[in-house]
Design an enzyme around this catalytic site. Sequence first.
Site, short mmCIF file in Angstrom:
data_model
loop_
_atom_site.label_atom_id
_atom_site.label_comp_id
_atom_site.label_asym_id
_atom_site.label_seq_id
_atom_site.Cartn_x
_atom_site.Cartn_y
_atom_site.Cartn_z
N ASP A 155 0.84 -1.20 0.00
CA ASP A 155 0.00 0.00 0.00
C ASP A 155 0.88 1.25 0.00
O ASP A 155 2.07 1.19 -0.31
CB ASP A 155 -0.96 -0.04 1.20
N ASP A 156 0.31 2.38 0.34
CA ASP A 156 1.00 3.67 0.32
C ASP A 156 2.25 3.65 1.20
O ASP A 156 2.25 3.06 2.28
CB ASP A 156 0.02 4.74 0.83
N LYS A 247 -3.84 -0.96 -6.59
CA LYS A 247 -4.82 -0.20 -5.81
C LYS A 247 -4.60 1.27 -6.15
O LYS A 247 -3.55 1.84 -5.86
CB LYS A 247 -4.62 -0.42 -4.31
N ASP A 249 -5.89 5.06 -5.69
CA ASP A 249 -6.57 5.61 -4.52
C ASP A 249 -6.68 7.12 -4.57
O ASP A 249 -5.66 7.82 -4.59
CB ASP A 249 -5.76 5.18 -3.28
N ARG A 296 -13.95 0.44 -4.25
CA ARG A 296 -14.31 0.64 -2.85
C ARG A 296 -15.65 1.37 -2.76
O ARG A 296 -15.79 2.48 -3.28
CB ARG A 296 -13.22 1.43 -2.13
N ASP A 300 -12.62 4.25 4.68
CA ASP A 300 -11.81 3.25 5.36
C ASP A 300 -12.57 2.57 6.50
O ASP A 300 -13.30 3.21 7.25
CB ASP A 300 -10.55 3.89 5.93
#
Length: 488
Positions: A155-156, A247, A249, A296, A300
Amino acid sequence: VGKAPYTVQRKREADYIRTPKAPVIPLINAPYRYGACPGNSILFTIPVSGERPMNFTIADLPSGLSLDSSTGIVTGKIDVAGVYNMKVTATNVHGTDCREIIFEIGDKLALTPPMGWNSWNVFGADISDEKIRKMADAMVDLGLTNYGYAYINIDDGWQGQRGGKYNAVMPNEKFPDMKALVDYVHSKGLKIGIYSSPWVQTFAGYVGGSADTPDGKVINSSRRVGKYSFTKNDVKQWVEWGFDYLKYDWVTNDIENTTEMARQLKKSGRDIVFTISNAAPFELAEDWADLTNAWRTTGDIYDSWCSMATIGFLQNKWQPYAAPGSWNDPDMLIVGKVGWGDSIRTTRLSPDEQYVHMSLWSILSAPLLVGCDLSLMDDFTLSLLTNREVLEINQDIAGIQGGRVYKDDDKMIDIFSKPLNDGNLAVGLFNLGEEAQHISVKWDDLHLKGKQIVRDLWKQEDLGIFDSEFSSLVPSHGVVFVKIVPVK
């Protein structure tokens, strides 16, 4: 249970294990359907539980593919589009299992919801090459690959500055050799994912996929989309490294940037599952289903009953847009040891709430991306993630998202059902209230007639034959998850 102090619940967690211990004989598990594009690289680990060593064979293995008979890892490529039905056999000293697995070579990936692990819910932006390798090792050592978990997703927090031969985002000092890391994960029979954003900067403040200047330099801290797009540059670099999953985002997701990325991935020459985050607008659901493999549907998720239940039980409106190759994504699994880069803690969901979480996500055909520290896996969490009958509901090849069939706001009861490819039904009886209560489901509400066998999916045992309805005591913040099959 619903009112018991959390610490008391946690002490008794081992008593909550419902999943029977896996037998030593081979059992071929879901997914049974795999999608790839003609001529692109294939990496598929046959998911089989049972004692090792084990020998694998595939009758009529398609031309262009090879099988490692000791690991069950299939690699290679198929140049001709079509549907390839393969008879897979797994054998050990205790027995043999055979199963048909379908490879569909065409224009769709992710024919069942993606399963794997993502770094964000435990490490936040504090990730590194070492941690990713450690999680890949743990996924294999725990046997999660034997149950269909296939992705290790970064992820990030991996990004450095733009550079290299494509002027793409290069990794920071925590990732000294990204190609070597990708190769290592692939050597385990796993796939690997990357994170990016069309913004100038990502949520964690790292370099994004656009910039204010033609050379890609960030000249301010704004997260907005820049004047210049570097989508093509970045995709070329990901393909050269060998990534399998993206992903992407930002808020609010827009058609222009989604389309641009989808086109670049499509013509890249590599199968890269394309998912978007965060909280994709519902009014564009048809577009997300057309352009991406998963989107999504929410902000979150966090490890609280309020967060998980609010998200999970509000997915009904998205139901028509889920199908093989495109999935509604209510966010990652918040089980096990989590932390978001701070101190790692045990999830704040009670054991019963975690059963609700896994059962509901399975009914919803949601991606199952584990967000915990796999190296700190406990027996309860492992049992939660490796129940083959529950996972078969999530991975059912029909790809139908289940939905609500009954709701009682006064009693705080929700009943969801999911039609399965074999013509049977998965049904979840959910108690959202603060006291245990009996919940009944009538065959009329499920459009069923006649005698039905009811099987508890978590316990993997038949509960009996029922004439017109099924009733069970359901704990507070808990679920009874069953499969209903007509008596023949």
